[in-house]
Design an enzyme around this catalytic site. Structure first.
Site, PDB file in Angstrom:
ATOM      1  N   SER A 238      26.361  -2.209  28.893  1.00  0.00           N
ATOM      2  CA  SER A 238      25.799  -0.718  29.267  1.00  0.00           C
ATOM      3  C   SER A 238      23.868  -0.744  28.748  1.00  0.00           C
ATOM      4  CB  SER A 238      25.941   0.381  28.141  1.00  0.00           C
ATOM      5  OG  SER A 238      27.396   0.792  29.010  1.00  0.00           O
TER       6      SER A 238
ATOM      7  N   LYS B 116      17.937   6.955  23.899  1.00  0.00           N
ATOM      8  CA  LYS B 116      19.689   6.448  24.514  1.00  0.00           C
ATOM      9  C   LYS B 116      20.399   8.172  23.444  1.00  0.00           C
ATOM     10  CE  LYS B 116      23.794   4.716  26.504  1.00  0.00           C
ATOM     11  NZ  LYS B 116      24.185   3.114  26.535  1.00  0.00           N
TER      12      LYS B 116
ATOM     13  N   SER C 208      25.794   2.087  30.472  1.00  0.00           N
ATOM     14  CA  SER C 208      25.973   4.106  30.274  1.00  0.00           C
ATOM     15  C   SER C 208      23.867   4.107  30.250  1.00  0.00           C
ATOM     16  CB  SER C 208      26.374   4.069  29.104  1.00  0.00           C
ATOM     17  OG  SER C 208      26.087   3.397  28.261  1.00  0.00           O
TER      18      SER C 208
END
Lengths: 528, 106
Positions: free
Chosen positions: A195, A95, A171
């Site tokens: 997330s 990420k 996210s």
């Protein structure tokens, strides 16, 4: 089965038995990415095309050459008889909230689009030291502020591999999309309110938020410093355990990284659930939804498919010898989001003050009178709407005249949420749970544009995941079938502090119990 | 809907946050702040007595969990140029900024 579709565990087995090389694995993965990912997210995407609509768009930065060098090093070690590490030859994505030396580390924001990290985050460094091969940095909501990936400054943003008209969640949506689309077997995500677990549920993969402090936060661009947890995303529980094994543990760069021994997660994985006490709470089968006009809350039951999936899992675990404890009270669950609205915004505003156009990142090109004007213009042009909103809310609720009413109160509510978990897991208490079993999310993946823009509704997507962040306890979301809209459903196991080995074991038991079920054969459709 | 954040208060927050907003951004962001505060106000309904301590962290950092603090010894970062090179404007290893607002004392 193609190499790209294999699990991390299987890839290391094939590598060690010399049936494949790390370079062959990597080339298979790169070909797969080229076939399904489409163009990467950029700041100036131009027109969104029909082809864009059909692709995954997990990536911001593909690091193919760096990956080739890493794969060659793994092959060299193997040939020389050296130990190449637990994750030898396993491709993974990161990420883009984690710094990786020499790569753009953008946080999905224009303000960091030109930032090339001078150092590497501890969990990434550990994966690379264990022979893992990083193939790239993947998209996310800007600074992780969202549950859909739509807020990224880098477009096109990731799309759900099960249905490209649905969001991947967020996210860590680029992470879960890249794993679900079989671009990579593993991805490193981060979880502040859900997330990792929410997008894992939306994309039909496994995602774990470890205990706060189990994995070092060094090198992760901070959002809510008391809530943020890096964690593994994988297609099965064994791979998640393998990855956690590598990234967990003390780190002298992060004083909140726990100085506790890391258990042998993979070795302990198939210990079964006989005698374990697994709880169900009515407070996780209904959600509080605010009415925007009145501010009044309505308690609604979860859709039938979600409670059915949880009860099926409970029955399967009971068949394997677990004891199911019903009606465990978790009465403060519903306050998780309001408390989070306060605590996370205060921490976010504090963390975002460092982005000022001076030390690194974006600086305005407009002429400015003085330093203050440079700050304003750089931040105005560099931040998107979501960071701006979080800064403003953080300023408001922590202002001297309001902080008693909001911030201190939210921190007290956090104690109540923590107390719910302590009572449920207390070994001398009434419930003595090893884990709490809940749905991960109140809905399946929603469509693009359906929720985005309404920041209250978006935040409520985390209602069943955020209590674990307040309490610091570990949680894992695993796939548990599909809803009538064809989208994956996730179930969640929450455990006591630093008991990742237990919830991994329970999650693995559920996988074993359901491994021959028809729904497990489904794969995201090929779109090339 | 109760509107806690007036345009004047909002302008003050924007100033504190070191931001500049367009009219359209201001309208959207002020509306969302007020919606979020309506959700946050649910906290007011929770009975909280003074004995409930605020938690800055979920887990408790005991001496078993926390590593001992390292000794207070200067540890220079070896690659400071890699950090300096990230600055938008540098001159002779100094970061360059425009004038810093100041008032001259009488």
């Amino acid at each position: 089965m193609e190499l790209y579709a294999q699990s991390a565990y299987e890839l290391t087995r094939l590598l060690h038995s010399r049936q494949v090389s790390a370079l062959e694995i990597l080339e298979s993965v790169l070909k797969r990415i080229e076939a399904v990912d489409g163009r990467p997210g950029t700041l100036d995407p131009g027109e969104f095309t029909e082809e864009d609509r059909r692709k995954v768009h997990a990536f911001i930065t593909l690091t193919a050459e760096r990956a080739r060098a890493q794969a060659q090093e793994v092959d060299r070690k193997l040939a020389a008889g050296e130990d190449p590490g637990l994750l030898a030859g396993v491709p993974f994505t990161v990420k883009d909230i984690f710094c990786v030396q020499g790569t753009p580390s953008t946080a999905g924001s224009r303000i960091l689009a030109n930032f090339v990290a001078p150092y590497t985050a501890t969990p990434v460094a550990r994966m690379e030291a264990a022979g893992g091969v990083m193939v790239g940095k993947v998209n996310l909501d800007e600074f992780t502020y969202g549950s859909s990936n739509e807020s990224s400054a880098f477009q096109p943003c990731p799309r759900n591999p099960w249905n490209p008209d649905r969001v991947p969640g967020g996210s860590s949506g680029g992470s879960t999309a890249s794993v679900a689309a079989r671009e990579v077997p593993l991805s490193l995500g981060s979880d502040t309110a859900g997330s990792i677990r929410q997008p894992a549920a939306f994309c039909g993969v496994v995602g774990m938020k470890p205990t706060y402090g189990r994995v070092s936060r060094y090198g992760m661009i901070a959002f809510g410093s008391s809530l943020d947890c890096p964690g593994p995303i994988a297609r099965d529980v064994r791979d998640a355990a393998l990855m956690l094994q590598v990234i967990a543990g003390q780190d002298h760069h992060d004083s909140t990284a726990a100085a506790l021994e890391v258990p042998q997660y993979v070795a302990l994985l198939e210990g079964g659930v006989k005698g374990m006490r697994i709880g169900l709470s009515p407070d996780y089968f209904r959600i509080a939804i605010p009415d925007i006009q009145t501010g009044e809350y309505a308690l609604q039951p979860l859709p039938e498919a979600f409670s059915a999936a949880v009860h099926r899992a409970a029955a399967a675990l009971a068949d394997m010898g677990a004891e199911i404890i019903e009606n465990v009270p978790m009465p403060n669950t519903r306050y998780g989001i309001p408390a989070y609205f306060v605590i996370s915004r205060v921490e976010a505003a504090s963390n975002l003050h460092r982005f000022d156009g001076v030390k690194y990142g974006y600086r305005t090109s407009q002429p400015v009178q003085d330093l203050r004007s440079l700050y304003r213009k750089s931040r105005a042009e560099g931040f998107g709407l979501q960071p701006k909103l979080r800064i403003l809310m953080g300023m408001y609720v922590s202002a001297a005249q309001y902080s008693e009413q909001y911030y201190r109160r939210a921190l007290q509510v956090r104690s109540l949420i923590r107390r719910d978990f302590e009572q449920a897991f207390d070994p001398q208490g009434e419930y003595r749970l090893d884990a709490l079993l809940t749905p991960t999310t109140p809905t399946t993946a929603f469509g693009f544009g359906e929720v985005y823009g309404d920041t209250v509704l978006m935040q409520y997507a985390d209602q069943l995941t955020v209590p674990a962040n307040h309490a610091g306890v570990p949680g894992i979301s695993i796939p548990a079938g599909f809803a009538s809209d064809g989208m994956p459903i996730g179930i969640q196991f929450l455990g006591a502090d630093f008991t990742e080995e237990k919830i991994l074991r329970i999650a693995r038991a559920y996988e074993i119990a359901t491994q021959s079920e028809e729904w497990r054969k489904a794969c995201p459709q090929e779109r090339q | 809907m109760k509107e806690q954040i007036s345009p004047e208060l909002f302008a003050h927050l924007v100033e504190l946050a070191a931001l500049e907003l367009t009219d359209a951004e201001s309208e959207y962001l002020r509306g969302e702040l007020n919606s979020q505060l309506n959700a946050i106000n649910e906290l007011e309904a929770i009975p909280l007595d003074a004995s409930i301590p605020p938690s800055l962290h979920g887990i408790t950092f005991t001496s078993q969990v926390s590593a001992p603090l390292r000794s207070d010894v200067w540890q220079p970062y070896e690659r400071s140029d890699a950090i300096l090179n990230q600055a938008p404007q540098v001159s002779e290893r100094y970061i360059v900024v425009p004038d810093i607002p100041h008032t001259t004392l009488e």
